[in-house]
Write an enzyme that holds these catalytic residues in place. Structure first.
Site, PDB file in Angstrom:
ATOM      1  N   GLU A 280       0.835  -1.203   0.000  1.00  0.00           N
ATOM      2  CA  GLU A 280       0.000   0.000   0.000  1.00  0.00           C
ATOM      3  C   GLU A 280       0.867   1.249   0.000  1.00  0.00           C
ATOM      4  O   GLU A 280       2.017   1.231   0.418  1.00  0.00           O
ATOM      5  CB  GLU A 280      -0.939  -0.006   1.220  1.00  0.00           C
ATOM      6  CG  GLU A 280      -1.877  -1.210   1.238  1.00  0.00           C
ATOM      7  CD  GLU A 280      -2.908  -1.141   2.352  1.00  0.00           C
ATOM      8  OE1 GLU A 280      -3.310  -0.012   2.732  1.00  0.00           O
ATOM      9  OE2 GLU A 280      -3.323  -2.217   2.835  1.00  0.00           O
ATOM     10  N   TYR A 281       0.280   2.343  -0.507  1.00  0.00           N
ATOM     11  CA  TYR A 281       0.964   3.632  -0.627  1.00  0.00           C
ATOM     12  C   TYR A 281       2.252   3.476  -1.442  1.00  0.00           C
ATOM     13  O   TYR A 281       3.312   3.996  -1.087  1.00  0.00           O
ATOM     14  CB  TYR A 281       1.227   4.239   0.754  1.00  0.00           C
ATOM     15  CG  TYR A 281      -0.053   4.561   1.482  1.00  0.00           C
ATOM     16  CD1 TYR A 281      -0.735   5.753   1.226  1.00  0.00           C
ATOM     17  CD2 TYR A 281      -0.608   3.668   2.407  1.00  0.00           C
ATOM     18  CE1 TYR A 281      -1.931   6.038   1.872  1.00  0.00           C
ATOM     19  CE2 TYR A 281      -1.798   3.944   3.044  1.00  0.00           C
ATOM     20  CZ  TYR A 281      -2.459   5.137   2.773  1.00  0.00           C
ATOM     21  OH  TYR A 281      -3.646   5.417   3.408  1.00  0.00           O
TER      22      TYR A 281
ATOM     23  N   MET B  17     -10.301  -3.891  -1.025  1.00  0.00           N
ATOM     24  CA  MET B  17     -10.452  -3.379   0.344  1.00  0.00           C
ATOM     25  C   MET B  17     -11.593  -2.364   0.412  1.00  0.00           C
ATOM     26  O   MET B  17     -11.392  -1.165   0.611  1.00  0.00           O
ATOM     27  CB  MET B  17      -9.118  -2.795   0.812  1.00  0.00           C
ATOM     28  CG  MET B  17      -8.030  -3.855   0.935  1.00  0.00           C
ATOM     29  SD  MET B  17      -6.451  -3.245   1.587  1.00  0.00           S
ATOM     30  CE  MET B  17      -5.794  -2.403   0.132  1.00  0.00           C
ATOM     31  N   THR B  18     -12.807  -2.891   0.259  1.00  0.00           N
ATOM     32  CA  THR B  18     -14.003  -2.043   0.208  1.00  0.00           C
ATOM     33  C   THR B  18     -14.497  -1.727   1.625  1.00  0.00           C
ATOM     34  O   THR B  18     -15.578  -2.145   2.049  1.00  0.00           O
ATOM     35  CB  THR B  18     -15.098  -2.730  -0.623  1.00  0.00           C
ATOM     36  OG1 THR B  18     -15.091  -4.146  -0.339  1.00  0.00           O
ATOM     37  CG2 THR B  18     -14.866  -2.528  -2.099  1.00  0.00           C
ATOM     38  N   TYR B  19     -13.670  -0.986   2.327  1.00  0.00           N
ATOM     39  CA  TYR B  19     -13.995  -0.511   3.672  1.00  0.00           C
ATOM     40  C   TYR B  19     -13.108   0.678   3.994  1.00  0.00           C
ATOM     41  O   TYR B  19     -12.266   1.068   3.181  1.00  0.00           O
ATOM     42  CB  TYR B  19     -13.826  -1.602   4.730  1.00  0.00           C
ATOM     43  CG  TYR B  19     -12.660  -2.552   4.522  1.00  0.00           C
ATOM     44  CD1 TYR B  19     -11.352  -2.161   4.747  1.00  0.00           C
ATOM     45  CD2 TYR B  19     -12.884  -3.857   4.093  1.00  0.00           C
ATOM     46  CE1 TYR B  19     -10.293  -3.033   4.554  1.00  0.00           C
ATOM     47  CE2 TYR B  19     -11.832  -4.745   3.896  1.00  0.00           C
ATOM     48  CZ  TYR B  19     -10.539  -4.328   4.124  1.00  0.00           C
ATOM     49  OH  TYR B  19      -9.490  -5.190   3.925  1.00  0.00           O
ATOM     50  N   GLU B  20     -13.307   1.260   5.150  1.00  0.00           N
ATOM     51  CA  GLU B  20     -12.539   2.410   5.639  1.00  0.00           C
ATOM     52  C   GLU B  20     -12.970   3.742   5.036  1.00  0.00           C
ATOM     53  O   GLU B  20     -12.183   4.689   4.994  1.00  0.00           O
ATOM     54  CB  GLU B  20     -11.022   2.215   5.455  1.00  0.00           C
ATOM     55  CG  GLU B  20     -10.398   1.253   6.458  1.00  0.00           C
ATOM     56  CD  GLU B  20     -10.430   1.790   7.885  1.00  0.00           C
ATOM     57  OE1 GLU B  20      -9.618   2.648   8.237  1.00  0.00           O
ATOM     58  OE2 GLU B  20     -11.312   1.338   8.658  1.00  0.00           O
TER      59      GLU B  20
ATOM     60  N   TRP C  14     -11.822  -8.164   7.148  1.00  0.00           N
ATOM     61  CA  TRP C  14     -10.843  -7.477   7.990  1.00  0.00           C
ATOM     62  C   TRP C  14     -11.589  -7.070   9.256  1.00  0.00           C
ATOM     63  O   TRP C  14     -12.511  -6.280   9.189  1.00  0.00           O
ATOM     64  CB  TRP C  14     -10.250  -6.252   7.288  1.00  0.00           C
ATOM     65  CG  TRP C  14      -9.226  -5.603   8.161  1.00  0.00           C
ATOM     66  CD1 TRP C  14      -9.419  -4.602   9.067  1.00  0.00           C
ATOM     67  CD2 TRP C  14      -7.838  -5.961   8.253  1.00  0.00           C
ATOM     68  NE1 TRP C  14      -8.260  -4.298   9.711  1.00  0.00           N
ATOM     69  CE2 TRP C  14      -7.261  -5.120   9.232  1.00  0.00           C
ATOM     70  CE3 TRP C  14      -7.022  -6.912   7.627  1.00  0.00           C
ATOM     71  CZ2 TRP C  14      -5.921  -5.196   9.582  1.00  0.00           C
ATOM     72  CZ3 TRP C  14      -5.696  -6.988   7.969  1.00  0.00           C
ATOM     73  CH2 TRP C  14      -5.142  -6.130   8.934  1.00  0.00           C
TER      74      TRP C  14
END
Length: 470
Positions: free
Chosen positions: A260-261, A323-326, A448
């Site tokens: 990530e990033y 990552m379909t959250y946050e 997660w």
């Protein structure tokens, strides 16, 4: 399994009477600490009599099977139970058959339509050679409806004995287990992880473990570490050999890369690395998957998104975790963690460039509590769904449900006069996500993260899908 939202005037006894359910089974299935207190708006899962059974203290699979006139092996197979000697209090079991007594005017077609199964399934289950020959008073074993088969991944950060207990308890619901995390190093090694306990539990539950590799250092993702790694093919070659050694030694079935990033200029370097690692691991029988940020278009701006090439990953790896959250992140404004309208925007783009049967949709098992009015620079507290309900009960406030986001929330004022806003997940919100997963024809889902008590999720998952075991 029925989802019931508590209404004004409801008691647990009234709810049980309404559905003809056993009150003790409702208490165990929802892990209710105080059955005398239910919150208006609280979602409860209700086991359906003669279709589902919640394990009670003193039960074993043999006496449950005997009680309902089914074979132990059928009950175990229906519920993905790897070891018939190992069941847990509060675990919901789907019964493989429901008994039905033929009534006047019945036909096999009518009965099949009533229970949502085919005539041939009933005929086969009961040894009926001529479906037109059934008689009033005959008892038929009606097989429970077939469920779509999906793959389910769960990330876990607690890899100690406590984590192993959770894996043993919930293991029938997982295809993959992903212990988080090992980190890449600039010499081609990767950090170690004491994962023996959870790997042993995964093996006992017939779960395929995935070795998670990240650029996560000191509590955050390191862009410079990813750059050093992705720009040096020699480091990558050493890493791949070390990775293979670790996977073989510990019994991992695949690897999941969660970089990530990553700097935008390293997008093609990341793609090239994935092609290299797939070329080396796939002939050895290992799967390769990646975790991807929730993008809604290819040219989405931002360090989190730009190096994640949906189309390339969809072509190269075996599957991806979106990552379909946050959306409701700890440093942002109060909001649903995974509002379904935003999840669908990501999926609308993803399915145009990634094969649907390669997508695991991310799902959160947690919620957050903010102080309001929200102030820039303040951070929310992570809460689990059980804790959220207990907060609503403590402060005597109803739980509301946002239809646009398909997510529960509430507000309360604490003893000091400070106002709070809480967003979390419940049985209704995960049902909306499972409906979405099925509508889009996806491979499955990815949670997660384990370690956040959410008892309502598991029976909802169980009623929607048959979890694939490798």
């Amino acid at each position: 399994m029925i989802i019931h939202a508590v209404e004004n005037g409801d008691t647990l006894w009234k709810i049980a009477q309404r559905y003809g359910a056993d009150i003790n089974q409702i208490i165990l299935l929802n892990q209710l600490n105080n059955p005398d207190v239910v919150v208006i708006g609280q979602a409860l899962v209700i086991p359906e009599p003669n279709k589902e059974y919640v394990v009670q203290p003193g039960d074993n699979l043999w006496n449950i099977a005997n009680r309902y006139g089914v074979r132990v092996q059928d009950l175990a197979e229906k519920n993905n139970i790897a070891n018939p000697a190992l069941i847990f209090v509060g675990q919901m079991l789907l019964l493989p058959f429901t008994n039905y007594t033929v009534q006047a005017g019945d036909s096999l077609w009518k009965i099949a339509n009533q229970f949502g199964v085919s005539v041939s399934e009933i005929a086969e289950a009961n040894g009926i050679e001529n479906p037109s020959l059934i008689s009033v008073g005959m008892t038929l074993a009606i097989p429970s409806p077939l469920r779509p088969v999906k793959e389910i991944n769960a990330y876990i950060t607690r890899t100690n004995a406590e984590g192993a207990r959770e894996v043993n308890t919930l293991g029938s619901h997982f295809t993959y287990l992903s212990p988080f995390t090992r980190t890449i190093q600039t010499d081609g090694n990767l950090t170690d992880l004491d994962d023996a306990a959870v790997l042993q539990a995964a093996a006992a539950q017939n779960i395929s473990p995935l070795l998670v590799v990240t650029n996560f250092v000191g509590g955050s993702f390191d862009s410079d570490l990813a750059a050093t790694f992705l720009r040096n093919p020699g480091i990558q070659d050493t890493f791949i050999e070390n990775l293979l050694e670790q996977m073989r030694a510990k019994g991992y079935s695949g690897v999941n890369f969660d970089f990530e990033y990553v700097y935008p200029e390293d997008k093609e370097n990341y793609n090239a690395f994935l092609r290299k690692v797939v070329g080396r691991l796939r002939p050895e029988g290992f799967s390769v998957s990646t975790a991807l940020a929730p993008k809604v278009r290819e040219d989405q701006q931002g360090l989190l998104y730009e190096a994640h090439d949906y189309e390339a990953h969809g072509d190269i790896v075996d599957f991806v975790v979106l990552m379909t959250y946050e959306w409701g992140w700890s440093g942002g404004r109060p909001w649903a963690i995974a509002p379904i309208n935003k999840v669908r925007e990501v999926l609308d783009y993803a399915v145009t460039v990634i094969p649907r049967d390669k997508i695991l949709m991310g799902m959160p098992l947690y919620g957050r509590e903010w102080e309001i009015p929200w102030v820039q620079g303040t951070y929310a507290r992570t809460v689990n769904p059980q804790e959220a309900i207990q907060l609503a009960a403590k402060y005597g406030v109803p739980i509301q449900y946002n239809e646009e986001y398909q997510s529960p929330f509430f507000r309360y004022t604490d003893e000091s006069g400070q106002e709070h806003e809480v967003w979390f997940e419940d049985a209704r919100s995960v049902q909306a996500k499972y409906d979405t997963l099925e509508e889009y024809g996806l491979r499955g889902a990815s949670y997660w993260v384990l370690g956040s008590p959410f008892p309502q999720n598991w029976p909802v998952l169980q009623r929607n899908f048959k979890v694939k075991k490798m």
